[in-house]
Design an enzyme around this catalytic site. Structure first.
Site, PDB file in Angstrom:
ATOM      1  N   GLU A 223       1.065  -1.454  -0.065  1.00  0.00           N
ATOM      2  CA  GLU A 223       0.044  -0.001   0.048  1.00  0.00           C
ATOM      3  C   GLU A 223       0.867   1.312  -0.003  1.00  0.00           C
ATOM      4  O   GLU A 223       1.577   1.573   0.942  1.00  0.00           O
ATOM      5  CB  GLU A 223      -1.055   0.356   1.158  1.00  0.00           C
ATOM      6  CG  GLU A 223      -1.929   1.315   1.436  1.00  0.00           C
ATOM      7  CD  GLU A 223      -2.836   1.652   2.498  1.00  0.00           C
ATOM      8  OE1 GLU A 223      -2.966   0.568   3.291  1.00  0.00           O
ATOM      9  OE2 GLU A 223      -3.495   2.452   2.461  1.00  0.00           O
TER      10      GLU A 223
ATOM     11  N   TYR B 274      -3.560  -0.841  10.248  1.00  0.00           N
ATOM     12  CA  TYR B 274      -4.484  -1.721   9.965  1.00  0.00           C
ATOM     13  C   TYR B 274      -4.619  -2.842  11.087  1.00  0.00           C
ATOM     14  O   TYR B 274      -3.491  -3.232  11.407  1.00  0.00           O
ATOM     15  CB  TYR B 274      -4.719  -2.182   8.679  1.00  0.00           C
ATOM     16  CG  TYR B 274      -6.112  -2.773   8.015  1.00  0.00           C
ATOM     17  CD1 TYR B 274      -6.490  -4.144   7.981  1.00  0.00           C
ATOM     18  CD2 TYR B 274      -6.957  -1.794   7.834  1.00  0.00           C
ATOM     19  CE1 TYR B 274      -7.716  -4.445   7.629  1.00  0.00           C
ATOM     20  CE2 TYR B 274      -8.090  -1.935   7.236  1.00  0.00           C
ATOM     21  CZ  TYR B 274      -8.397  -3.380   7.105  1.00  0.00           C
ATOM     22  OH  TYR B 274      -9.857  -3.889   6.757  1.00  0.00           O
TER      23      TYR B 274
HETATM   24  P1  13P Z   1      -9.368  -0.148   3.343  1.00  0.00           P
HETATM   25  O1  13P Z   1     -10.071  -0.667   2.320  1.00  0.00           O
HETATM   26  O2  13P Z   1      -9.963   0.151   4.547  1.00  0.00           O
HETATM   27  O3  13P Z   1      -7.999   0.686   3.121  1.00  0.00           O
HETATM   28  O4  13P Z   1      -8.584  -1.706   3.990  1.00  0.00           O
HETATM   29  C1  13P Z   1      -8.482  -2.441   3.221  1.00  0.00           C
HETATM   30  C2  13P Z   1      -7.479  -3.473   3.932  1.00  0.00           C
HETATM   31  O5  13P Z   1      -7.578  -4.508   3.979  1.00  0.00           O
HETATM   32  C3  13P Z   1      -6.097  -2.898   4.176  1.00  0.00           C
HETATM   33  O6  13P Z   1      -5.175  -3.861   4.769  1.00  0.00           O
END
Ligand code: 13P
Length: 361
Positions: free
Chosen positions: A190, A361
């Site tokens: 990401e 996360y």
């Molecule tokens: P978001 O869609 O909230 O960015 O999260 C997805 C996800 O699994 C992050 O690891």
């Protein structure tokens, strides 16, 4: 490097590819419901609900008990360890509730982001120790795919070569371990939306990160047809003064993917990354309508953009539970249309922003 010692049998490859294709069948995406205890605490805090195991179970139940309308929209659900062993009010394991809808169960297997010393605040992701044993157990317990998230920051000095190479390597090593156990790896590099960089800069960084990732995937002999990619969309930084249209985001995103992701990869499912629910759907729709050749299915694996309205509607009150479930179903249906380029939009570009800086996360 030029000698092959096959890592997987033909039967193993077939199983992996079949799982991947089931998850991203036309019109389907993934519900990421794998927030760690800490991340779930932040979500619950927003609605004034205490972060207890029971409250986390209650909210997951609101999502998982959605009726058959989601069966054609959701191909996979990513669980967190705790949730994999939880039950609904009637005693049914959540895993069985999801499997009974024909939806594939997945599991977050990384153990979180940790600092990468000697960089300007960059990170790697830990969790390789014992991963093989955990994958073997999770497979027995019903999981057929996994998720591992690495993050990259955009600034004048980042991402560094070290961060790009280290995270590419750890994602490839994770993928190779998962595949040995019949688990399809979702590979999530990401690029965060924090910063004032423009769309071009995000596109460029995304290309470099993905190119390094797929070099490592090749070095580690990962079977690409049995993998899924979960990237960010190419978007401008959240404090960039220039605003871009969904069509511009789509063109930048598909261009970056075409330059760096092999066509052998089974599918691409975007994270929502703090976009509002509506924005994430509109952008996904534009990506699918983008007039470039796209060799992979392009769909969603959203956490916040599938859950935000449901969470707000629930607010911890029993009487709101079915309205909250309906909100989740609505987002699933909208994104099912968007991943086929068939979503016309709800005309509401004022929908709540869910961006938080430096999201974990
Ligand atoms: P978001 O869609 O909230 O960015 O999260 C997805 C996800 O699994 C992050 O690891």
């Amino acid at each position: 490097m030029t000698h092959q010692f096959p890592a997987l049998t033909g039967a193993q490859k077939k199983e992996l590819q079949e799982i991947a294709l089931r998850i991203i069948a036309p019109g389907k995406g993934v519900l990421a419901a794998d927030e760690s205890v800490g991340s779930m605490g932040k979500r619950l805090h927003q609605i004034g609900v205490e972060n207890t195991e029971e409250n986390r179970r209650q909210f997951r139940q609101i999502l998982f008990r959605a009726d058959e309308r989601i069966n054609s929209c959701i191909g996979g659900v990513i669980f967190f360890h705790e949730t994999l062993y939880q039950k609904a009010d009637d005693g049914t394991f959540f895993v069985n509730m999801i499997q009974d809808k024909g939806i594939t169960v997945g599991i977050k297997v990384d153990k979180g982001v940790v600092p990468l010393p000697g960089t300007n605040g960059e990170s790697t992701t830990q969790g390789l120790d014992g991963l093989s044993e955990r994958c073997a157990q999770y497979k027995k317990d019903g999981a057929n795919f996994a998720k591992w998230r690495c993050v990259f920051k955009i600034s004048d000095t980042t991402p560094s070569t070290l961060s790009i190479e280290e995270n590419a390597n750890v994602l490839a090593r994770y993928s190779s371990i998962c595949q040995q156990h019949g688990i399809v790896p979702i590979v999530e590099p990401e690029v965060l939306p924090d910063g004032d960089h423009d769309l071009r800069r995000c596109q460029y960084v995304t290309e470099k990160v993905l190119a390094a990732l797929y070099k490592s995937m090749s070095d580690h002999h990962v079977y690409l047809e049995g993998t899924l990619l979960k990237p960010n969309m190419a978007t401008a930084g959240n404090s960039c003064p220039t605003k871009y249209s969904a069509e511009e985001v789509a063109m930048a995103t598909v261009t970056a993917l075409r330059r760096s992701v092999p066509p052998a990869v089974a599918g691409v499912m975007f994270l929502s990354g703090g976009q509002s629910e509506e924005e994430a759907s509109v952008n996904l729709n534009a990506i699918n309508k983008c007039p470039l050749v796209k060799p992979w299915p392009l769909t969603f694996s959203y956490g916040r953009a599938l859950q935000a309205s449901a969470l707000k509607t629930w607010c911890g009150h029993k009487e709101n539970e079915s309205a909250a479930t309906d909100q989740f179903i609505k987002r699933a249906e909208v994104n099912s249309l968007a991943c086929q380029g068939k979503y016309a939009g709800d005309g509401d570009d004022e929908s709540d922003q869910i961006y938080v800086s430096n999201h974990t996360y």
